[in-house]
Every structure is written in structure tokens, then in C-alpha cells.
Design an enzyme around this catalytic site. Structure first.
Site, PDB file in Angstrom:
ATOM      1  N   LYS A   1      34.506  86.212-104.507  1.00  0.00           N
ATOM      2  CA  LYS A   1      33.276  85.534-104.894  1.00  0.00           C
ATOM      3  C   LYS A   1      32.085  86.477-105.079  1.00  0.00           C
ATOM      4  O   LYS A   1      31.065  86.081-105.629  1.00  0.00           O
ATOM      5  CB  LYS A   1      32.935  84.447-103.876  1.00  0.00           C
ATOM      6  CG  LYS A   1      33.970  83.346-103.801  1.00  0.00           C
ATOM      7  CD  LYS A   1      33.928  82.447-105.015  1.00  0.00           C
ATOM      8  CE  LYS A   1      34.889  81.282-104.867  1.00  0.00           C
ATOM      9  NZ  LYS A   1      34.777  80.314-105.943  1.00  0.00           N
TER      10      LYS A   1
HETATM   11  C1  LIG Z   1      39.872  81.637-100.308  1.00  0.00           C
HETATM   12  C2  LIG Z   1      39.700  81.082-101.667  1.00  0.00           C
HETATM   13  N1  LIG Z   1      40.749  81.054-102.485  1.00  0.00           N
HETATM   14  C3  LIG Z   1      40.644  80.540-103.727  1.00  0.00           C
HETATM   15  C4  LIG Z   1      39.472  80.026-104.208  1.00  0.00           C
HETATM   16  C5  LIG Z   1      39.419  79.428-105.580  1.00  0.00           C
HETATM   17  O1  LIG Z   1      38.583  80.097-106.466  1.00  0.00           O
HETATM   18  P1  LIG Z   1      37.809  79.352-107.603  1.00  0.00           P
HETATM   19  O2  LIG Z   1      36.595  78.725-107.005  1.00  0.00           O
HETATM   20  O3  LIG Z   1      37.464  80.420-108.577  1.00  0.00           O
HETATM   21  O4  LIG Z   1      38.703  78.308-108.200  1.00  0.00           O
HETATM   22  C6  LIG Z   1      38.349  80.047-103.384  1.00  0.00           C
HETATM   23  C7  LIG Z   1      37.089  79.457-103.835  1.00  0.00           C
HETATM   24  O5  LIG Z   1      36.230  79.087-103.105  1.00  0.00           O
HETATM   25  C8  LIG Z   1      38.467  80.586-102.091  1.00  0.00           C
HETATM   26  O6  LIG Z   1      37.407  80.640-101.260  1.00  0.00           O
END
Ligand SMILES: Cc1ncc(COP(=O)(O)O)c(C=O)c1O
Length: 329
Positions: free
Chosen positions: A48
Site C-alpha cells: 500500500k
Molecule cells: C494484506 C492485504 N492483502 C491484499 C490486499 C488487497 O489489495 P487491494 O486493495 O489492492 O485489492 C490488501 C488491501 O488492503 C491487504 O491489506
């Protein structure tokens, strides 16, 4: 972005440009090769960081975010940590609105350590109303559990000119950071030689950004979305509540664009088991959604067979799940 430099101007320059790692002991000799991108190597410990930097810098450029303003966001943890990190570097006040059932102590402590403020929102009642499975033994889907905190951010931004809501669930930069960062790097690192990309879905930014870039290069690359079995959303469009202002955005774009070829559901137990195996057999200390991504990648690798290549991301680090092991996105 500049990992070869000896001196950089700030931690923001260390976001991204993360190599792919081949799985050696977890892959199947008869299956496709699996390459993972350890995104927990980003400065605040998750993928992120890429979107937090791009969302904030685009808002600055467009004039929506100015010095002295407060940033708010609904987040299950990683976007909160990343926004707290970028806000710390740039000197903004940041308040994270976090659903209670995912606000585990480690994630909250990391956010607080970057100097941000947190507001825990009780969403159990909301989830009952929306018929979302909750409780200690079920997975948590970012897209679902953030709806109520998003409503609060929506109201706050409307009421004050000094507040900017990052709106990760509908932000073009959330998709753009993965299209122009994560997926661009994957194409460069593999010379475009990959057969499938696997990614778990929270806001949907990772999978949509990757799908856009990878399919533009080669429409035959299989795009596989992974979601918690306890909280399905992608598999059935009707599971996603359409509430204008707080749920329209990337997920509906994914449904519409039809860029995702497959959806695989993974349970908490399976995801946790794989995260443990990754640490014990590959020395990869990744979080639970990363375990889910690797398990789904193994299934795709078995289908594709030897000579093919599957790429996935390891979105965050295991250190934020040491107390509560749960498949959260
Ligand atoms: C640990 C984790 N995996 C996967 C994701 C999924 O990512 P995206 O928000 O880009 O779909 C997130 C999103 O918050 C996450 O925190």
C-alpha cells in the site's frame, strides 16, 4: 524508487522496485514456475506504500490537498499504515477510521507509531444487516468491512474544507500505482514472459491495475482474483452492495471490464498454513493474504504445467499477524 543510490532525499524514494523471488521448495516440480514479489519490503511493510504516495501526490498536484489539511481514510490496516507513513514524511495530520473486527493490536500500534490518530468503528451490527459472515474464525474482506467507516469519511469531508478523504476504493491512483508500478516492474523483470498473475482483492486496486498493464502487453495472460472464503464478493456480483458514494469505484469497474478471468476462494486455515510454510521452507515472512495468493498460484501452476510461469504479490509482512492470524485483505 532508487535502491542503488547511496543517499536518498526521503524514505518515499525507497518505495517499489522490488525484485521477484522464485519459490524453490513450495512449488511442484511438474507445475509452472512461481515467482513472488515480496511487497512487504516497502518502507511501511506493505504494497500500500505505492498507492499512498501516488494518491497523496496527485491530490497535492490537483490542489485538493494542501499544507495544514487533515487526511482521512477507511482502512483495515495496510492503507492506514502506508498513509500514516507518507503523512509523517510530508507533515500531514492523518486520521484512520478502522473497523473493529480487523483493528488488531499490531496494525493499530504500527499506525500509531507513525503518529497518526485512529478511530475504531464498530461494524458488527452493520455486517449482520448486510448478511456478511463475521466472527473469530471467518475471513475479513476489506471491500466489505470498510463500507461503514467510508460513510464516516464521506460525511467528514462534506462537512469540512480542511479534510481530504483519500478514497482508496475509487481512486484512479490506487489502480494507476499498480499499473505503472507493480505491473510495469513485473513486465520488466520477466521480459513479459508470464502466463498468469494472481492477486487477492480488497479494494481491487492491485488486480485491476495489474490486469490493465498485463493484458495490454499480452491478452492471454490469465488474471486470477483471490478472495477470503468467509467473505465472498468477487465470485458473485450480487454480494457487493452498491451504495453510491461509498461503494461505487474499482470493484464495479472490475466486474464491468471483465479483465479478471478466474476467482479462487481460500479459507483462513489454508491461507495461514501456506503463510507458515512460506516462512519455514522459503524464509519468506509474509502475511496471510500472501499465503492465500501462493496457494492459489500453486493451483494455477498445477493446471498450467511445467514451462509456464505464474507471478503473485506478497502484500504484507507476517509481523502484523503474530497475535491474530486471520486472512484479511
Ligand atoms: C494484506 C492485504 N492483502 C491484499 C490486499 C488487497 O489489495 P487491494 O486493495 O489492492 O485489492 C490488501 C488491501 O488492503 C491487504 O491489506
Amino acid at each position: 524508487m532508487n535502491k542503488n543510490a547511496k543517499i536518498v532525499d526521503s524514505m518515499l524514494e525507497l518505495i517499489g522496485e522490488i525484485p521477484l523471488v522464485r519459490l524453490n521448495r513450495i512449488g511442484d516440480a511438474e507445475g509452472a514456475e512461481i515467482l513472488v514479489k515480496p511487497e512487504f519490503l516497502n518502507p511501511s511493510g506493505s504494497i500500500k506504500d505505492r498507492i499512498a504516495k501516488m494518491m497523496i501526490e496527485e491530490a497535492e498536484k490537483s490542489g485538493k490537498l494542501k499544507e495544514g489539511m487533515t487526511i482521512v481514510e477507511a482502512t483495515t490496516g495496510n492503507t492506514g499504515t502506508a498513509l500514516a507513513f507518507v503523512s509523517a514524511v510530508k507533515g500531514y495530520r492523518f486520521v484512520a477510521y478502522t473497523p473493529t473486527m480487523v483493528a488488531n493490536k499490531s496494525r493499530m500500534s504500527i499506525m500509531l507509531a507513525y503518529g497518526c490518530e485512529t478511530e475504531a468503528i464498530d461494524i458488527e451490527a452493520y455486517n449482520r444487516k448486510m448478511n456478511v459472515k463475521g466472527g473469530d474464525d471467518s475471513s475479513v474482506h476489506g471491500g466489505h468491512v470498510e463500507l461503514m467507516p467510508r460513510q464516516m469519511c464521506f460525511d467528514l469531508e462534506k462537512e469540512s474544507d480542511d479534510i481530504w478523504w483519500a478514497r482508496q476504493f475509487s481512486s484512479a491512483e490506487n489502480v494507476g500505482a499498480h499499473r505503472e508500478g507493480t505491473a510495469r516492474e513485473i513486465l520488466e523483470q520477466t521480459d513479459g514472459k508470464l502466463d498468469a498473475f494472481v492477486g487477492s482483492v480488497g479494494t481491487g486496486g492491485t488486480i485491476l491495475g495489474a490486469a490493465q498493464a498485463l493484458k495490454a502487453q499480452n491478452p492471454d495472460i490469465l488474471i486470477v482474483a483471490v478472495e477470503p472464503a468467509g467473505s465472498p464478493m468477487m465470485g458473485n456480483e450480487e454480494n457487493f452492495p452498491m451504495i453510491p458514494g461509498i461503494s461505487d469505484g474499482i470493484i464495479p469497474d472490475i466486474f464491468e471490464s471483465k479483465l479478471v478471468d478466474r476467482v479462487i476462494s481460500i479459507s483462513d486455515k489454508e491461507a495461514i498454513e501456506m503463510a507458515h510454510q512460506l516462512a519455514e521452507k522459503e524464509g519468506i515472512f509474509c502475511g496471510i493474504s500472501s499465503g492465500a495468493n501462493v496457494l492459489a498460484s500453486k493451483r494455477i501452476a498445477a493446471e498450467l504445467g511445467k514451462g509456464k510461469r505464474v507471478v503473485t504479490v506478497l502484500s504484507d509482512s507476517r509481523d502484523r499477524y503474530l497475535e491474530v492470524e486471520k486472512y484479511t485483505t
